[in-house]
Design a protein around this motif. Structure first.
Motif, short mmCIF file in Angstrom:
data_model
loop_
_atom_site.label_atom_id
_atom_site.label_comp_id
_atom_site.label_asym_id
_atom_site.label_seq_id
_atom_site.Cartn_x
_atom_site.Cartn_y
_atom_site.Cartn_z
N ASN A 174 -22.21 -5.35 3.64
CA ASN A 174 -22.45 -5.12 5.06
C ASN A 174 -21.42 -4.12 5.57
N THR A 175 -21.47 -3.85 6.85
CA THR A 175 -20.58 -2.84 7.43
C THR A 175 -19.36 -3.46 8.11
N ASP A 176 -19.06 -4.73 7.79
CA ASP A 176 -17.89 -5.37 8.39
C ASP A 176 -16.60 -4.73 7.89
N SER A 177 -15.63 -4.62 8.78
CA SER A 177 -14.32 -4.06 8.40
C SER A 177 -13.50 -5.10 7.65
N HIS A 178 -12.72 -4.65 6.71
CA HIS A 178 -11.83 -5.54 5.97
C HIS A 178 -10.63 -4.74 5.48
N SER A 179 -9.59 -5.46 5.10
CA SER A 179 -8.33 -4.83 4.69
C SER A 179 -8.27 -4.70 3.17
N VAL A 180 -7.77 -3.56 2.71
CA VAL A 180 -7.56 -3.31 1.29
C VAL A 180 -6.11 -2.87 1.10
N ASN A 181 -5.38 -3.58 0.25
CA ASN A 181 -3.98 -3.27 0.00
C ASN A 181 -3.84 -2.25 -1.13
N TYR A 182 -2.77 -1.48 -1.07
CA TYR A 182 -2.46 -0.58 -2.18
C TYR A 182 -0.94 -0.44 -2.28
N SER A 183 -0.50 -0.07 -3.46
CA SER A 183 0.93 0.17 -3.69
C SER A 183 1.09 1.51 -4.40
N THR A 184 2.29 2.06 -4.29
CA THR A 184 2.61 3.33 -4.93
C THR A 184 3.76 3.13 -5.90
N ASP A 185 3.59 3.59 -7.13
CA ASP A 185 4.61 3.43 -8.17
C ASP A 185 4.95 4.78 -8.79
N LEU A 186 6.17 4.87 -9.30
CA LEU A 186 6.62 6.06 -10.02
C LEU A 186 6.95 5.67 -11.45
N SER A 187 6.35 6.38 -12.40
CA SER A 187 6.68 6.21 -13.81
C SER A 187 7.47 7.43 -14.24
N TYR A 188 8.78 7.22 -14.46
CA TYR A 188 9.68 8.35 -14.69
C TYR A 188 10.55 8.11 -15.91
N ASN A 189 10.41 8.97 -16.89
CA ASN A 189 11.27 8.97 -18.07
C ASN A 189 11.34 7.58 -18.72
N GLY A 190 10.18 6.92 -18.81
CA GLY A 190 10.10 5.63 -19.48
C GLY A 190 10.37 4.43 -18.61
N ALA A 191 10.71 4.64 -17.34
CA ALA A 191 10.99 3.52 -16.43
C ALA A 191 10.01 3.54 -15.27
N ASN A 192 9.61 2.35 -14.80
CA ASN A 192 8.68 2.23 -13.68
C ASN A 192 9.40 1.65 -12.47
N SER A 193 9.07 2.16 -11.29
CA SER A 193 9.66 1.65 -10.06
C SER A 193 8.64 1.71 -8.94
N ASN A 194 8.70 0.73 -8.04
CA ASN A 194 7.80 0.71 -6.89
C ASN A 194 8.34 1.61 -5.78
N ILE A 195 7.45 2.38 -5.17
CA ILE A 195 7.84 3.29 -4.09
C ILE A 195 7.54 2.66 -2.73
N SER A 196 6.32 2.16 -2.56
CA SER A 196 5.93 1.62 -1.26
C SER A 196 4.70 0.75 -1.39
N LYS A 197 4.41 0.00 -0.31
CA LYS A 197 3.20 -0.80 -0.22
C LYS A 197 2.62 -0.62 1.18
N ASP A 198 1.27 -0.62 1.26
CA ASP A 198 0.62 -0.46 2.55
C ASP A 198 -0.81 -0.97 2.43
N SER A 199 -1.59 -0.80 3.48
CA SER A 199 -2.98 -1.25 3.45
C SER A 199 -3.85 -0.32 4.27
N LEU A 200 -5.16 -0.39 4.04
CA LEU A 200 -6.15 0.38 4.77
C LEU A 200 -7.18 -0.57 5.38
N ILE A 201 -7.67 -0.22 6.56
CA ILE A 201 -8.78 -0.95 7.18
C ILE A 201 -10.06 -0.19 6.81
N VAL A 202 -10.92 -0.82 6.01
CA VAL A 202 -12.09 -0.15 5.45
C VAL A 202 -13.35 -0.63 6.16
N THR A 203 -14.15 0.34 6.64
CA THR A 203 -15.43 0.04 7.28
C THR A 203 -16.53 0.79 6.55
#
Length: 723
Positions: A174-203
C-alpha cells in the motif's frame, strides 16, 4: 489563473513560428576532432628515501561521509539525494588505497531491504572524474575506489526513489508511509568502522498507469530561427536566430555543420564534418522540448538524453520562453542537471517553478565515425495529478555527409593527441604515434569510404617529432599543429598535439602535534588548560598533477622536536586516576599523525578536611581553659599579697601607738593609703586576666611589684614610728 493560461498559449504559438534554416553550402573551417588520445613519455627512475615513498595514509587523516542533501522523505516521485564523499587530509601526501569501500547498509529492516524498497542511480556533478565503482548485494550500496586517491576530496552523488505498489522487485502492499533505517560504514585498509546512522520516511507510490494520447513534446537536432515579422519575407533580414550554442560549441558551427532535413523530419538530419568547437570536436545539437501549456493533466518531471553526449556539464542548458525570448534557467532554484556513470544526462525540474512551462533542454553530441548513423535517445518523464510518472521515448537520427564542395576528395578525422613528458620535462614523439588514431576517408556523392593508413603521411609536424625530443617547462603545455597528406595530396585538416609537463616542484610543511587534555573523571569537564608539543617537518618534492602524487626529497625537522615528554600538572583538589599518566611521552614521526591523550583525574575526598577542623576546635578550647586558669591564679595571688600588706601595716601601727601616739596616727593613715592602693591593683589585675592569658601574666607581675612597694613603704613607716 485564466490570464496565466492565455500567456502560455501565446508563448506556444510563438514557438510554432520557429522554422528550419536551410544551408545549401558549407565552408571548411577547421580540423576534425574525434576522440582524445593520451601518451606517456618514457619516465626516468627516481631514487627516493624510505620516508618519501608514498604509502597508505593513516585512517586518522581520512574522512568519509554519505550526506543527505535533500531531506529524509522519499517517495516514488520525490527523491532523497546524497553526496558520497571521501577526503584525504594526509600532510605527507600519502594515499587512500584503491579498494577502499564506503557502504550504505539497509540490512536490519526486515523485508524492507534495498532492492525491495528503492530504485537508485549514481551520478557526478560539476565535471568531476568519478573515482568509484558502484555495486549492491540487495542490502547494501557499495562505493569502491578504483585507484589510489592522493590528498583532496572525491565525490559521487546518489539518488533514491521509492518503488511503487506492484512494481517489479518491490514489496510495497500500500502507499502507507514507514521508516527505513540505514547505516554508513567505511572499510579502510582491512579495518571496518561505522560512520553514521540515520533513517528515511518512505512513501510508496500507487500503481503506474501511463496516460494514452498525444504527449506534448518533441525532439530535434537542427538550428532554429523565428521570423521577426511572421508575415514578412523568409530571409536573413527577417530572422531572429536562437542562440543555443556554448563556448565550446558556438552557434555559428551549428549553422555551418547542418546540411538538411531527411524527409522533412526535424529529428532526422544530415550533418557535415565541417566545423569543430574550441576543443576540436565535431558536433551537432540535441534539443528535447516540453510544451507545458498544452499539458492539462501532468507537469514535467525529468528531461533525459543519452548517446554520444559531451561529458562536460557546462555544455548543457535549460531554456524557457518569456515575452517571446529564450531565457536560460539552468541555474534557477529547484533545477538540477547531472550526468551519471553511463553518460546519461538528466534535467530534473520536479522541485522548480518551471515544471508547467515550455522547456527546452539543450545538449551536444560528438561523433567519431563518418560512416555511422548517430542516435541520441531522449525520455520525457511527466508527473500526473495522482502522483503517477509516465515516460515518453523519442530519438534523433544524424547522418554524416560530405560538404558539397568536398565531394570526390579525401577526408581525414584526426583526434587530438595528448602526450605527457617525463620528470625532466622531455617527451619523444614518433611519427607512428602521430599517425596512430587518424582515420582516412574517400568522399563520395553520398558519404565516405574508409581507407587504410598506407594512404596517410605527415605533411608538416612542426618538429614535434624531433629526434632530440621536445622540452616543456614545469606545469606547462606546448601546442603543435600537425598536417597530413592523403595519397601525396595535402589536406586542410590538422591534428592538434598537446605536450604536457604535469610535474612541478613544490615545498611543503607538515606539522604534527601531541595534545594532552586534563578532565574530571566523572563529569568529563576540563579542569586544567591543555598542554601540547609540536614538530614541523619540511620537504621539497616533485608533484604529478595527473593524480596528485608527489615524490619527496626527504623530510627534515625545521621546528620543534619529534620526541615529546609532557608532565602532568598538580591540580588543586584532584589526584590522578592512573599513576602512569604522570608523564605523557612519545614520538611524532614522519608519515605519522597527530596524537591526542586525555588524562583522567578525580577529586580528593573531603574526610581529611573535616578531621583537621575538629582538631583546630579542640586546640582553641584548650587554650581558652589555660587562659582562664592563669587568670584565676593571678587574682588569688593578688588577694593574698593585699592581705599580707594590710596585716603588716596594722602590726606596725600598734607598736608605734604604745610609744608615740601622734606618730602612730600618722602611720595608720599611711597604712590605709597602702591598703587602698593594693585593692585598686588587685581589681586591675582581675580585669586584665579576664581579657587574655598573656595580659593576666603581665598583671600578676605588676601586682607583685606594687605589693612589694607598698610593703616597703609600710616597713619604712614602722621604722619611723619606732624611732
Amino acid at each position: 489563473m485564466k490570464k496565466e493560461v492565455k500567456e502560455k498559449k501565446v508563448l506556444h504559438k510563438v514557438k510554432k513560428n520557429w522554422v528550419v534554416i536551410g544551408m545549401t553550402s558549407v565552408t571548411l573551417l577547421g580540423a576534425c576532432y574525434v576522440a582524445s588520445q593520451n601518451i606517456d613519455a618514457t619516465s626516468t627512475s627516481v631514487v627516493a628515501h624510505a620516508d618519501v615513498i608514498g604509502k597508505v595514509s593513516d585512517i586518522a587523516n581520512i574522512n568519509a561521509n554519505i550526506i543527505n542533501i535533500s531531506g529524509n522523505h522519499v517517495s516514488s516521485t520525490n527523491s532523497a539525494n546524497f553526496t558520497v564523499s571521501i577526503t584525504n587530509k594526509d600532510p605527507f601526501g600519502n594515499y587512500i588505497p584503491a579498494g577502499t569501500k564506503i557502504v550504505m547498509n539497509f540490512d536490519g529492516n526486515g523485508n524492507d531491504t534495498l532492492n525491495n524498497t528503492f530504485n537508485y542511480k549514481t551520478y557526478t556533478n560539476f565535471n568531476q572524474i568519478n573515482p568509484f565503482t558502484v555495486s549492491n548485494d540487495g542490502k547494501k550500496i557499495i562505493f569502491t575506489t578504483t585507484r589510489n586517491l592522493y590528498p583532496g576530496t572525491y565525490n559521487i552523488n546518489l539518488s533514491l526513489t521509492a518503488k511503487r505498489v506492484g512494481e517489479d522487485g518491490g514489496n510495497a502492499q500500500n502507499t502507507d508511509s514507514h521508516s527505513v533505517n540505514y547505516s554508513t560504514d567505511l572499510s579502510y585498509n582491512g579495518a571496518n568502522s561505522n560512520i553514521s546512522k540515520d533513517s528515511l520516511i518512505v512513501t510508496p507510490g500507487g500503481k503506474n498507469n501511463p496516460e494514452s494520447g498525444t504527449v506534448p513534446t518533441q525532439v530535434w537536432n537542427i538550428p532554429m530561427y523565428k521570423k521577426i515579422n511572421p508575415s514578412g519575407p523568409d530571409d536573413s533580414s527577417n530572422w531572429d536566430v536562437a542562440n543555443i550554442g556554448t563556448d565550446d560549441y558556438p552557434q555559428s558551427g551549428i549553422n555551418e555543420n547542418f546540411v538538411n532535413l531527411i524527409n522533412g523530419d526535424i529529428n532526422i538530419t544530415n550533418y557535415a564534418p565541417a566545423v569543430t568547437g574550441k576543443n576540436g570536436k565535431l558536433y551537432f545539437p540535441v534539443v528535447l522540448e516540453y510544451h507545458g501549456a498544452d499539458d492539462n493533466n501532468s507537469t514535467a518531471y525529468k528531461l533525459i538524453m543519452q548517446g554520444g553526449l559531451d561529458n562536460n556539464l557546462n555544455n548543457y542548458r535549460l531554456f524557457t520562453i518569456e515575452n517571446g525570448k529564450y531565457v536560460d534557467i539552468t541555474h534557477e532554484p529547484g533545477i538540477n542537471i547531472s550526468i551519471d556513470s553511463s553518460d546519461t544526462v538528466t534535467a530534473d525540474v520536479s522541485q522548480s517553478n518551471y515544471k508547467d512551462k515550455l522547456l527546452d533542454f539543450v545538449g551536444f553530441s560528438n561523433y567519431t565515425d563518418l560512416t555511422s548513423v548517430n542516435y541520441v535517445h531522449t525520455w520525457l518523464e511527466r508527473l500526473d495529478k495522482n502522483g503517477n510518472i509516465s515516460s515518453y521515448f523519442q530519438q534523433t537520427e544524424t547522418h554524416i555527409v560530405p560538404v558539397p564542395s568536398n565531394k570526390s576528395n579525401s577526408w581525414i578525422v584526426a583526434p587530438t593527441l595528448t602526450v605527457y613528458t617525463d620528470e625532466n620535462g622531455k617527451a619523444k614523439i614518433s611519427d607512428g604515434s602521430l599517425i596512430n588514431g587518424v582515420s582516412v576517408y574517400k568522399t563520395t556523392n553520398n558519404g565516405f569510404t574508409p581507407l587504410d593508413a598506407s594512404h596517410l603521411s605527415i605533411d608538416n609536424s612542426n618538429d614535434v617529432d624531433s629526434s632530440d625530443g621536445v622540452n616543456v617547462q614545469s606545469d606547462s603545455t606546448n601546442t603543435y599543429e600537425v598536417s597530413y597528406k592523403v595519397d601525396g595530396n595535402s589536406t586542410p585538416v590538422k591534428r592538434t598535439v598537446y605536450v604536457i609537463n604535469p610535474y612541478k616542484e613544490i615545498h611543503q610543511n607538515a606539522t604534527l602535534t601531541a595534545t594532552v587534555k586534563y578532565v574530571d573523571e566523572e563529569t568529563g569537564a576540563s579542569i586544567y588548560p591543555e598542554k601540547s608539543s609540536s614538530v614541523t617537518y619540511s620537504s621539497d618534492g616533485l608533484n604529478d598533477s595527473r593524480d596528485g602524487s608527489t615524490e619527496w626529497n626527504g623530510w627534515t625537522i625545521t621546528n620543534g622536536q619529534k620526541d615529546y615528554s609532557i608532565n602532568t600538572p598538580q591540580v588543586n583538589g584532584y589526584k590522578l586516576v592512573n599513576d602512569s599518566d604522570r608523564i605523557i611521552s612519545g614520538t611524532l614521526d614522519v608519515n605519522g599523525s597527530n596524537v591526542s591523550k586525555t588524562v583522567l583525574m578525580k577529586k580528593i575526598s573531603d574526610d581529611s578536611g573535616s578531621l583537621n577542623s575538629a582538631e583546630s576546635s579542640n586546640a582553641q578550647s584548650s587554650s581558652a581553659e589555660s587562659s582562664s586558669a592563669q587568670s584565676s591564679s593571678a587574682e588569688s595571688s593578688s588577694a593574698q599579697s593585699s592581705s599580707a600588706e594590710s596585716s603588716s601595716t596594722q602590726s606596725s601601727s600598734a607598736e608605734s601607738s604604745s610609744a608615740q601616739s601622734s606618730s602612730a596616727e600618722s602611720s595608720s593613715v599611711q597604712s590605709s593609703s597602702a591598703e587602698s592602693s593594693s585593692v585598686q591593683s588587685s581589681s586591675a589585675e582581675s580585669s586584665s586576666a579576664q581579657s587574655s592569658s598573656a595580659e593576666s601574666s603581665s598583671a600578676q607581675s605588676s601586682s607583685a611589684e606594687s605589693s612589694s612597694a607598698q610593703s616597703s613603704s609600710a616597713e619604712s613607716s614602722s621604722a619611723q614610728s619606732s624611732s
